[in-house]
Motif scaffolding. Sequence first.
Motif, mmCIF file in Angstrom:
data_model
loop_
_atom_site.group_PDB
_atom_site.id
_atom_site.type_symbol
_atom_site.label_atom_id
_atom_site.label_comp_id
_atom_site.label_asym_id
_atom_site.label_seq_id
_atom_site.Cartn_x
_atom_site.Cartn_y
_atom_site.Cartn_z
ATOM 1 N N THR A 107 0.738 -1.278 -0.033
ATOM 2 C CA THR A 107 -0.524 0.065 0.179
ATOM 3 C C THR A 107 1.021 0.983 -0.351
ATOM 4 O OG1 THR A 107 -1.620 -0.769 1.091
ATOM 5 C CG2 THR A 107 -1.318 1.938 1.089
ATOM 6 N N LEU A 108 1.929 1.651 1.126
ATOM 7 C CA LEU A 108 2.922 2.398 0.774
ATOM 8 C C LEU A 108 3.529 2.787 -0.601
ATOM 9 C CD1 LEU A 108 4.278 1.913 4.264
ATOM 10 C CD2 LEU A 108 2.506 3.148 3.462
ATOM 11 N N GLU A 109 3.926 1.250 -1.218
ATOM 12 C CA GLU A 109 4.869 1.522 -2.164
ATOM 13 C C GLU A 109 3.900 2.429 -3.124
ATOM 14 O OE1 GLU A 109 6.383 -2.621 -2.686
ATOM 15 O OE2 GLU A 109 7.999 -2.066 -1.278
ATOM 16 N N ALA A 110 2.723 1.969 -3.697
ATOM 17 C CA ALA A 110 1.852 2.475 -3.890
ATOM 18 C C ALA A 110 1.397 3.759 -4.155
ATOM 19 C CB ALA A 110 0.307 1.862 -4.391
ATOM 20 N N TRP A 111 0.863 4.562 -2.744
ATOM 21 C CA TRP A 111 0.791 5.976 -2.401
ATOM 22 C C TRP A 111 1.888 6.539 -3.543
ATOM 23 C CZ3 TRP A 111 -0.782 5.912 3.035
ATOM 24 C CH2 TRP A 111 -2.213 5.110 3.339
ATOM 25 N N VAL A 112 3.126 6.294 -2.719
ATOM 26 C CA VAL A 112 4.431 6.931 -3.533
ATOM 27 C C VAL A 112 4.635 6.980 -5.080
ATOM 28 C CG1 VAL A 112 5.946 6.781 -1.282
ATOM 29 C CG2 VAL A 112 6.178 5.511 -3.758
ATOM 30 N N ASP A 113 4.048 6.311 -5.599
ATOM 31 C CA ASP A 113 4.400 5.953 -6.504
ATOM 32 C C ASP A 113 2.752 6.950 -7.649
ATOM 33 O OD1 ASP A 113 6.682 4.980 -6.606
ATOM 34 O OD2 ASP A 113 6.311 2.808 -7.588
ATOM 35 N N ARG A 114 1.551 6.538 -7.099
ATOM 36 C CA ARG A 114 0.432 7.198 -7.547
ATOM 37 C C ARG A 114 0.323 8.492 -7.659
ATOM 38 N NH1 ARG A 114 -3.502 5.024 -4.016
ATOM 39 N NH2 ARG A 114 -2.783 3.096 -5.119
ATOM 40 N N PRO A 115 0.113 9.278 -9.343
ATOM 41 C CA PRO A 115 0.342 10.939 -9.407
ATOM 42 C C PRO A 115 -1.171 11.004 -8.417
ATOM 43 C CG PRO A 115 0.160 9.529 -11.221
ATOM 44 C CD PRO A 115 0.314 8.214 -10.257
ATOM 45 N N VAL A 133 -1.260 11.868 -5.290
ATOM 46 C CA VAL A 133 -1.547 11.454 -3.848
ATOM 47 C C VAL A 133 -0.420 12.644 -3.314
ATOM 48 C CG1 VAL A 133 0.378 10.339 -1.973
ATOM 49 C CG2 VAL A 133 -1.157 9.910 -3.962
ATOM 50 N N PRO A 134 -0.854 13.649 -2.413
ATOM 51 C CA PRO A 134 -0.724 14.419 -1.374
ATOM 52 C C PRO A 134 1.122 14.541 -1.690
ATOM 53 C CG PRO A 134 -2.759 14.632 0.034
ATOM 54 C CD PRO A 134 -2.267 13.258 -0.940
ATOM 55 N N LEU A 135 1.993 15.343 -1.117
ATOM 56 C CA LEU A 135 3.424 15.356 -0.498
ATOM 57 C C LEU A 135 3.986 14.385 0.106
ATOM 58 C CD1 LEU A 135 6.508 15.555 -2.017
ATOM 59 C CD2 LEU A 135 6.001 17.688 -1.672
ATOM 60 N N LYS A 136 2.917 15.861 1.315
ATOM 61 C CA LYS A 136 2.580 14.965 2.724
ATOM 62 C C LYS A 136 3.105 13.977 3.276
ATOM 63 C CE LYS A 136 0.792 17.283 6.710
ATOM 64 N NZ LYS A 136 0.093 18.492 7.307
ATOM 65 N N LEU A 137 1.688 13.122 2.311
ATOM 66 C CA LEU A 137 1.433 11.745 1.941
ATOM 67 C C LEU A 137 3.080 10.818 2.158
ATOM 68 C CD1 LEU A 137 -1.048 9.669 3.494
ATOM 69 C CD2 LEU A 137 -1.519 9.493 1.282
ATOM 70 N N ILE A 138 3.277 11.403 0.352
ATOM 71 C CA ILE A 138 4.198 10.141 -0.062
ATOM 72 C C ILE A 138 5.335 10.870 1.347
ATOM 73 C CG2 ILE A 138 5.729 10.655 -1.505
ATOM 74 C CD1 ILE A 138 3.168 11.655 -3.565
ATOM 75 N N ILE A 139 5.891 11.614 1.875
ATOM 76 C CA ILE A 139 6.518 11.566 2.495
ATOM 77 C C ILE A 139 7.094 10.895 3.863
ATOM 78 C CG2 ILE A 139 8.525 13.095 4.010
ATOM 79 C CD1 ILE A 139 7.689 15.614 1.870
ATOM 80 N N ARG A 140 5.543 10.719 4.475
ATOM 81 C CA ARG A 140 5.359 10.312 5.501
ATOM 82 C C ARG A 140 5.801 8.100 5.504
ATOM 83 N NH1 ARG A 140 -0.454 12.868 8.129
ATOM 84 N NH2 ARG A 140 1.660 15.105 9.002
ATOM 85 N N ALA A 141 4.768 8.324 3.592
ATOM 86 C CA ALA A 141 5.137 7.234 3.733
ATOM 87 C C ALA A 141 7.093 6.217 3.233
ATOM 88 C CB ALA A 141 4.759 6.319 1.590
ATOM 89 N N TRP A 142 7.423 7.848 2.371
ATOM 90 C CA TRP A 142 8.922 7.114 2.399
ATOM 91 C C TRP A 142 9.698 6.912 4.063
ATOM 92 C CZ3 TRP A 142 11.261 5.034 -1.144
ATOM 93 C CH2 TRP A 142 10.924 4.869 -2.548
ATOM 94 N N ILE A 143 9.263 7.477 4.521
ATOM 95 C CA ILE A 143 9.593 7.627 6.439
ATOM 96 C C ILE A 143 9.707 6.726 6.137
ATOM 97 C CG2 ILE A 143 9.451 8.373 8.774
ATOM 98 C CD1 ILE A 143 8.601 11.653 7.065
ATOM 99 N N VAL A 144 7.994 5.736 6.279
ATOM 100 C CA VAL A 144 7.955 4.404 6.987
ATOM 101 C C VAL A 144 8.661 3.547 6.072
ATOM 102 C CG1 VAL A 144 6.182 2.909 7.455
ATOM 103 C CG2 VAL A 144 5.811 4.811 8.290
ATOM 104 N N LEU A 145 9.019 3.709 5.467
ATOM 105 C CA LEU A 145 9.711 2.033 3.651
ATOM 106 C C LEU A 145 10.572 2.225 4.124
ATOM 107 C CD1 LEU A 145 7.497 3.328 0.446
ATOM 108 C CD2 LEU A 145 7.732 0.957 1.957
ATOM 109 N N LEU A 146 11.442 3.388 4.152
ATOM 110 C CA LEU A 146 12.907 3.269 4.981
ATOM 111 C C LEU A 146 13.283 3.163 5.843
ATOM 112 C CD1 LEU A 146 14.165 6.199 2.956
ATOM 113 C CD2 LEU A 146 14.703 4.660 2.243
ATOM 114 N N SER A 147 12.537 2.986 6.831
ATOM 115 C CA SER A 147 12.482 2.899 8.122
ATOM 116 C C SER A 147 12.439 1.679 8.671
ATOM 117 C CB SER A 147 11.577 3.695 9.360
ATOM 118 O OG SER A 147 12.166 4.733 9.171
#
Length: 72
Positions: free
Chosen positions: A17-25, A27-41
């Motif tokens: 789900t998070l990977e889909a959010w970061v690739d989906r046109p 999606v608000p940047l704020k949500l993309i950054i949060r998703a990346w934080i969780v994915l990297l962590s």
Amino acid sequence: MGVGSGAITLTAKDRKTLEAWVDRPGVPLKLIIRAWIVLLSSSGHSPADVSSRLGVSASTVLRLHCLNRIYG
């Protein structure tokens, strides 16, 4: 265990789900950054590494780590 040192664990479904959010046109940047934080962590990156890679403050990353420890 210090703040931010606890690992964030994800189910396969959550990761997908998070990977889909970061690739989906659109999606608000704020949500993309949060998703990346969780994915990297969840991949074992330290809070300092995540903040430097994403250009966000360490306190932003640590805040998400703390929320994960409380509500995770």
